[in-house]
Design a protein around this motif. Structure first.
Motif, PDB file in Angstrom:
ATOM      1  N   ILE A 102       4.265   8.398 -47.625  1.00 42.04           N
ATOM      2  CA  ILE A 102       3.328   7.359 -47.195  1.00 42.04           C
ATOM      3  C   ILE A 102       3.388   6.143 -48.114  1.00 42.04           C
ATOM      4  N   ILE A 103       3.597   6.374 -49.410  1.00 43.04           N
ATOM      5  CA  ILE A 103       3.633   5.253 -50.359  1.00 43.04           C
ATOM      6  C   ILE A 103       4.839   4.361 -50.079  1.00 43.04           C
ATOM      7  N   ASP A 104       6.006   4.985 -49.854  1.00 43.24           N
ATOM      8  CA  ASP A 104       7.192   4.197 -49.509  1.00 43.24           C
ATOM      9  C   ASP A 104       6.975   3.457 -48.197  1.00 43.24           C
ATOM     10  N   ARG A 105       6.296   4.135 -47.270  1.00 46.44           N
ATOM     11  CA  ARG A 105       6.046   3.505 -45.969  1.00 46.44           C
ATOM     12  C   ARG A 105       5.130   2.297 -46.132  1.00 46.44           C
ATOM     13  N   MET A 106       4.110   2.447 -47.008  1.00 47.71           N
ATOM     14  CA  MET A 106       3.193   1.343 -47.255  1.00 47.71           C
ATOM     15  C   MET A 106       3.939   0.157 -47.866  1.00 47.71           C
ATOM     16  N   LEU A 107       5.016   0.463 -48.592  1.00 45.65           N
ATOM     17  CA  LEU A 107       5.802  -0.599 -49.222  1.00 45.65           C
ATOM     18  C   LEU A 107       6.881  -1.141 -48.286  1.00 45.65           C
ATOM     19  N   GLY A 108       6.898  -0.614 -47.059  1.00 53.87           N
ATOM     20  CA  GLY A 108       7.789  -1.206 -46.056  1.00 53.87           C
ATOM     21  C   GLY A 108       9.095  -0.477 -45.809  1.00 53.87           C
ATOM     22  N   SER A 109       9.161   0.819 -46.131  1.00 50.68           N
ATOM     23  CA  SER A 109      10.433   1.533 -45.988  1.00 50.68           C
ATOM     24  C   SER A 109      10.917   1.559 -44.542  1.00 50.68           C
ATOM     25  N   VAL A 500      -2.421   8.279 -43.163  1.00 53.32           N
ATOM     26  CA  VAL A 500      -2.062   8.987 -44.391  1.00 53.32           C
ATOM     27  C   VAL A 500      -1.971  10.485 -44.111  1.00 53.32           C
ATOM     28  N   ALA A 501      -3.027  11.025 -43.492  1.00 52.72           N
ATOM     29  CA  ALA A 501      -3.051  12.465 -43.197  1.00 52.72           C
ATOM     30  C   ALA A 501      -1.903  12.827 -42.262  1.00 52.72           C
ATOM     31  N   SER A 502      -1.665  11.972 -41.286  1.00 50.19           N
ATOM     32  CA  SER A 502      -0.604  12.242 -40.313  1.00 50.19           C
ATOM     33  C   SER A 502       0.756  12.298 -41.014  1.00 50.19           C
ATOM     34  N   ASN A 503       0.969  11.383 -41.948  1.00 50.71           N
ATOM     35  CA  ASN A 503       2.227  11.381 -42.711  1.00 50.71           C
ATOM     36  C   ASN A 503       2.402  12.706 -43.459  1.00 50.71           C
ATOM     37  N   PHE A 504       1.329  13.182 -44.091  1.00 51.99           N
ATOM     38  CA  PHE A 504       1.412  14.431 -44.858  1.00 51.99           C
ATOM     39  C   PHE A 504       1.668  15.624 -43.943  1.00 51.99           C
ATOM     40  N   VAL A 505       0.982  15.633 -42.788  1.00 51.96           N
ATOM     41  CA  VAL A 505       1.151  16.783 -41.895  1.00 51.96           C
ATOM     42  C   VAL A 505       2.577  16.813 -41.329  1.00 51.96           C
ATOM     43  N   HIS A 506       3.131  15.649 -41.014  1.00 53.21           N
ATOM     44  CA  HIS A 506       4.535  15.605 -40.583  1.00 53.21           C
ATOM     45  C   HIS A 506       5.446  16.113 -41.697  1.00 53.21           C
ATOM     46  N   PHE A 507       5.097  15.757 -42.907  1.00 52.48           N
ATOM     47  CA  PHE A 507       5.875  16.237 -44.057  1.00 52.48           C
ATOM     48  C   PHE A 507       5.878  17.770 -44.104  1.00 52.48           C
ATOM     49  N   PHE A 508       4.688  18.367 -43.967  1.00 48.09           N
ATOM     50  CA  PHE A 508       4.607  19.833 -44.025  1.00 48.09           C
ATOM     51  C   PHE A 508       5.377  20.476 -42.876  1.00 48.09           C
ATOM     52  N   ALA A 509       5.275  19.877 -41.684  1.00 48.93           N
ATOM     53  CA  ALA A 509       5.991  20.443 -40.539  1.00 48.93           C
ATOM     54  C   ALA A 509       7.496  20.407 -40.809  1.00 48.93           C
ATOM     55  N   HIS A 510       7.959  19.324 -41.430  1.00 47.02           N
ATOM     56  CA  HIS A 510       9.381  19.204 -41.725  1.00 47.02           C
ATOM     57  C   HIS A 510       9.802  20.193 -42.807  1.00 47.02           C
ATOM     58  N   GLU A 511       8.923  20.431 -43.767  1.00 43.38           N
ATOM     59  CA  GLU A 511       9.289  21.257 -44.915  1.00 43.38           C
ATOM     60  C   GLU A 511       8.972  22.735 -44.736  1.00 43.38           C
ATOM     61  N   SER A 512       8.252  23.095 -43.670  1.00 44.00           N
ATOM     62  CA  SER A 512       7.948  24.511 -43.448  1.00 44.00           C
ATOM     63  C   SER A 512       9.253  25.299 -43.424  1.00 44.00           C
ATOM     64  N   CYS A 513       9.302  26.419 -44.153  1.00 45.37           N
ATOM     65  CA  CYS A 513      10.577  27.133 -44.265  1.00 45.37           C
ATOM     66  C   CYS A 513      10.878  27.947 -43.025  1.00 45.37           C
ATOM     67  N   GLY A 514       9.895  28.119 -42.143  1.00 47.50           N
ATOM     68  CA  GLY A 514      10.144  28.807 -40.885  1.00 47.50           C
ATOM     69  C   GLY A 514      10.013  30.307 -40.943  1.00 47.50           C
ATOM     70  N   PHE A 515       9.674  30.832 -42.115  1.00 43.40           N
ATOM     71  CA  PHE A 515       9.618  32.285 -42.272  1.00 43.40           C
ATOM     72  C   PHE A 515       8.419  32.890 -41.556  1.00 43.40           C
ATOM     73  N   CYS A 516       7.240  32.299 -41.723  1.00 40.80           N
ATOM     74  CA  CYS A 516       6.069  32.902 -41.074  1.00 40.80           C
ATOM     75  C   CYS A 516       5.607  32.030 -39.906  1.00 40.80           C
ATOM     76  N   THR A 517       5.170  32.713 -38.850  1.00 40.95           N
ATOM     77  CA  THR A 517       4.826  32.024 -37.610  1.00 40.95           C
ATOM     78  C   THR A 517       3.637  31.069 -37.747  1.00 40.95           C
ATOM     79  N   PRO A 518       2.547  31.463 -38.424  1.00 42.40           N
ATOM     80  CA  PRO A 518       1.411  30.535 -38.486  1.00 42.40           C
ATOM     81  C   PRO A 518       1.812  29.166 -39.012  1.00 42.40           C
ATOM     82  N   CYS A 519       2.662  29.141 -40.020  1.00 39.73           N
ATOM     83  CA  CYS A 519       3.065  27.872 -40.620  1.00 39.73           C
ATOM     84  C   CYS A 519       4.108  27.177 -39.770  1.00 39.73           C
ATOM     85  N   ARG A 520       5.128  27.921 -39.338  1.00 38.62           N
ATOM     86  CA  ARG A 520       6.212  27.295 -38.562  1.00 38.62           C
ATOM     87  C   ARG A 520       5.658  26.659 -37.293  1.00 38.62           C
TER      88      ARG A 520
END
Lengths: 620, 189
Positions: A102-109, A500-520
């Motif tokens: 989000i910080i990079d995005r705020m700076l115009g990435s 801001v929250a949306s950016n973080f949640v997208h981050f978690f969705a991208h970084e979820s390792c896929g091992f457990c269903t609730p998170c994936r």
């Protein structure tokens, strides 16, 4: 991130390699594997090094690696598929990744990325037809104080401006090898703004070790206990206790115990370890050696995140210098039996590897899936050996304790949080950078120090941390009040906390390792709901669904990633509800897409445009 | 004097059911509650349903939807049910998740239609074309579970859910309790 490819690159990926290419590939594979002694636990390191040579990992190479290491091909492919920096399709001679925090995005990435795509005539995520370049987003690169930042072939470029984007585009278009790019492009500032005991340390290599060796390991443990030092990675476990568990754990003496320094600084908005590893690497390695001395370890690993690839060579130099000075290797400082050496392992773009058990899996050359605990790493860590995994900052702090004693250290800070903490401050403030504060400093004090005014919110501890509203700025930075792993992102009143929250949640969705269903599944569903709100289809029932998902994620995820994924929204709904309410545009439930538009494809195919070929908005 | 108060019979609840992009397997499963269907008819009467052949849904207490949403007609029927039913239930894998029909979601609509109407075992290849009669509902570009189109109150998973599960669910709901299926009756395949 979906792996979208142009037909052209798919063809070249599927085209049979020439005999000469195959020979070259085999040569590279042989060379890298020979260097690593054909040990399967080196798999990730082997793959990273092969990719650096070939710029991608052809499936034939994957097969060759599996054969040479005598492991299944599925395991190798599993590892390649897990780490976002490894790929089995060509991504061009230049791979450009824009930091998406989000910080990079705020700076115009985003604008910069679009601009570069336009200049190089390509779409994000796709390789150019001539196989020259591909451009895409990546998770936080740890440059929040000097963003927007990008990685080109793994090397960091910060402070992007339109001029820099122009220059980089030009260099890429002319196919200039990275080594011939102007070196000042790759400069990374330290941005140290406030120093305290740790950053003011004038210890010379060996000082802390000599002090410890003079009194013996038991005395060192005693000082560590007195210091009440707690882990700086976020969880705040007492370091002396961790070391104690590790040194008590039964061990096969031939293999020995292991010290791991966790430098997988992946939490969005954190960059303090980057600075420690740049300026204070000796302190960090010395801290690891102290840990080894205390617990009786023979082997040490520094797990360096892939985004900090540019630090590898300087760190290797520091290690060599320490070996030359007798501070690493056999009989350290002429003490017979004190043998310890450190190896640097690279990560490859996986946030979850910051979790210590996932990190150990990764060190063993596997997918970074968190382990089930117990057993804890202190008894069953790297290859089943007792292992102490400590944060970069924790280990550096241990040097202060070894020289000045535990009591002096414990005097600083609060009752339950001794010493100082490095904060990585970024976002809306006059002077972003590294600030060292004693524990117990209030949020308001920190904000004043960095010149932040008109603050709407502070995100403490990164995406997985807490969002603080102005009413909470009198709270203290301490494990007993607001704990933090070091990220301190500031948002002024002009920012939209939903974004801001949306950016973080997208981050978690991208970084979820896929091992457990609730998170994936849960993180994907959450992003779906947030996108729905953001696209103007939000209604009250969606908030209820988001609430249910948050609870499922929190209570059933396998590790902290899934449990924390809901935090930004939970805090947001509690403290910044208007940002959400204003997106509840509909009284009753609305689909997340336009139904009539969903018929457009069928209308094109059939050539129909009669009344029956449309779906009208429902009458309220 | 005969003074006994004759209790007026409790008004029966009205129930409507339909199958959208489904296979009627869930409706077969509804029939699988067997002779308990007689008991059920003591408590409810059916509005629009394949059992009654009533074409449009009137005001109802409970609506039961089998199948997902694959075309415009599905959308209209689903909206009619949502507008008329106090409680709307998604029954079976297709209604809950999109199910088998949703397997087409990763394919382009035109490719699928061409495959069926031109490349498949077509009788008269010269006149083969994708149907465009205004009588026919147009397919959506993707198949959706019904909760992505309207608000849904309850979900009964299973492909299909067993007759016992349906019986448990409906009797609980009719009795005014929040239905929950015992573990033995809860399955997703």
């Amino acid at each position: 991130m979906p792996d979208s490819q142009t037909p052209n690159s798919q063809q070249s990926a599927l085209r049979e390699p020439t005999a000469e290419q195959r020979r070259h590939w085999r040569l590279v594979v042989e060379g890298v594997i020979a260097k690593h002694g054909a040990r399967p636990e080196q798999l990730l390191q082997i793959l990273i090094e092969i990719q650096e040579e070939l710029s991608w990992l052809p499936l034939k190479v994957v097969t060759d690696v599996a054969e040479r290491l005598s492991i299944s091909r599925a395991r190798v492919e599993g590892v390649v598929g897990f780490y976002s920096f490894l790929h089995t399709r060509p991504n061009g001679r230049f791979r450009v990744l824009f930091s998406n925090n989000i910080i990079d995005r705020m700076l115009g990435s985003q604008t910069m990325m679009d601009e570069m795509c336009r200049k190089l005539w390509l779409q994000p995520g796709k390789m150019s037809e001539d196989g020259l370049v591909s451009i895409g987003p990546t998770s936080c690169t740890g440059m929040g104080d000097q963003g927007p930042a990008l990685l080109v072939n793994g090397m960091t470029i910060t402070k992007l401006t339109h001029q820099r984007v122009n220059l980089i585009s030009e260099l890429i278009r002319k196919d200039t090898p990275l080594a011939q790019w102007p070196q000042d492009l790759f400069a990374v500032d330290d941005n140290i703004q406030r120093k305290d005991i740790l950053l003011n340390s004038a210890l010379k290599p060996g000082d802390a070790l000599r002090a410890a060796l003079a009194n013996g390991p038991d005395a060192l443990m005693e000082e560590m206990k007195k210091s009440k030092l707690r882990g700086r990675g976020g969880a705040g476990f007492t370091t002396a206790q961790k070391w104690d568990f590790c040194r008590q754990a039964p061990v096969d003496e031939a293999l020995g115990r292991v010290v791991v320094c966790n430098a997988d600084e992946g939490e969005p908005g954190t960059f303090k370890d980057r600075v420690l590893l740049t300026r204070y690497a000796d302190l960090v390695f010395e801290g690891m050696t102290l840990a080894a001395y205390a617990i009786g370890a023979k082997k040490g690993f520094l797990y360096l995140r892939g985004e900090y690839r540019y630090l590898l060579a300087p760190l290797q130099e520091v290690l060599s210098a320490r070996r030359a000075q007798g501070l690493l290797g056999a009989s350290i400082l002429s003490q017979t039996g004190f043998d310890f050496d450190i190896e640097i392992h690279m990560g490859a773009g996986a946030y979850v590897c910051g979790e210590e058990t996932a990190l150990l899996e990764s060190l063993e050359g596997k997918r970074g899936t968190p382990r089930i605990r117990p057993p804890f790493p202190v008894t069953h860590g790297y290859l089943g050996r007792p292992t102490s995994v400590n944060n970069v900052e924790t280990l550096a702090s241990a040097c202060l304790i070894a020289t000045q004693g535990g009591d002096a250290f414990a005097k600083i800070g609060t009752a339950q949080s001794s010493g100082t903490k490095l904060l990585s401050i970024s976002g809306d403030c006059a002077q972003p950078g590294i600030y060292e504060f004693p524990f117990g400093a209030t949020i308001a004090e920190v904000l004043e120090a960095c010149g932040a005014t008109d603050v709407q919110a502070v995100q403490m501890g990164g995406a997985s941390g807490v969002t603080l509203a102005p009413s909470e700025f009198s709270r203290k930075m301490a494990f007993e009040d607001v704990p933090t792993a070091g990220a301190f992102m500031i948002f002024d009143s002009g920012r939209d906390m939903f974004e801001v929250a949306s950016n973080f949640v997208h981050f978690f969705a991208h970084e979820s390792c896929g091992f457990c269903t609730p998170c994936r599944v849960g993180t994907s569903l959450l992003t779906g709901y947030l996108d729905k709100l953001s696209n103007g289809y939000g209604s009250k029932p969606d908030l209820a669904e988001i609430d249910t998902l948050n609870r499922v994620l929190k209570s059933t995820s396998h590790c902290g990633l899934g449990q924390a994924a809901a935090n930004p929204i939970l805090d947001g709904l509690k403290k910044f509800r208007p940002a959400y309410e204003k997106r509840m545009l509909h009284q009753d439930f609305e689909p997340a897409f336009n139904l009539d538009a969903a018929l457009e494809r069928a209308r094109q195919i059939t050539g129909r445009d009669d009344a029956g070929a449309h779906i009208l908005e429902e009458q309220a | 004097m005969m003074n006994a108060v004759v209790k007026p019979p409790r008004p029966k609840l009205r129930v409507a059911t339909t199958s959208l992009a489904g296979c009627f397997g869930c409706h077969m499963s509804i029939l699988d509650i067997d002779e308990r269907l007689i008991d059920l008819l003591e408590l409810v009467e059916f509005d629009r349903s394949p059992l009654t052949d009533i074409k449009h849904c009137g005001p109802c207490d409970i609506g039961i939807i089998e199948g997902g949403i694959c075309n415009s007609e599905n959308v209209h029927v689903l909206r009619e049910f949502r507008a008329n039913c106090k409680t709307l239930i998604a029954i079976g894998a297709c209604a809950v998740n999109g199910g088998l029909p949703a397997q087409r979601n990763h394919l382009d609509l035109q490719e699928i239609l061409l495959e069926i109407y031109q490349a498949g075992p077509v009788i008269d290849l010269d006149h083969a074309r994708i149907p465009d009669d205004p009588e026919l509902p147009l397919p959506l570009d993707k198949v959706h579970p019904i909760h992505e189109i309207v608000r849904i109150d309850y979900f009964i998973p299973g492909c299909p859910p067993s007759g016992d599960a349906i019986w448990t669910f409906l009797t609980e709901l009719i009795a005014g309790r929040t239905p929950s299926l015992p573990y033995s009756q809860l399955h997703f395949d």
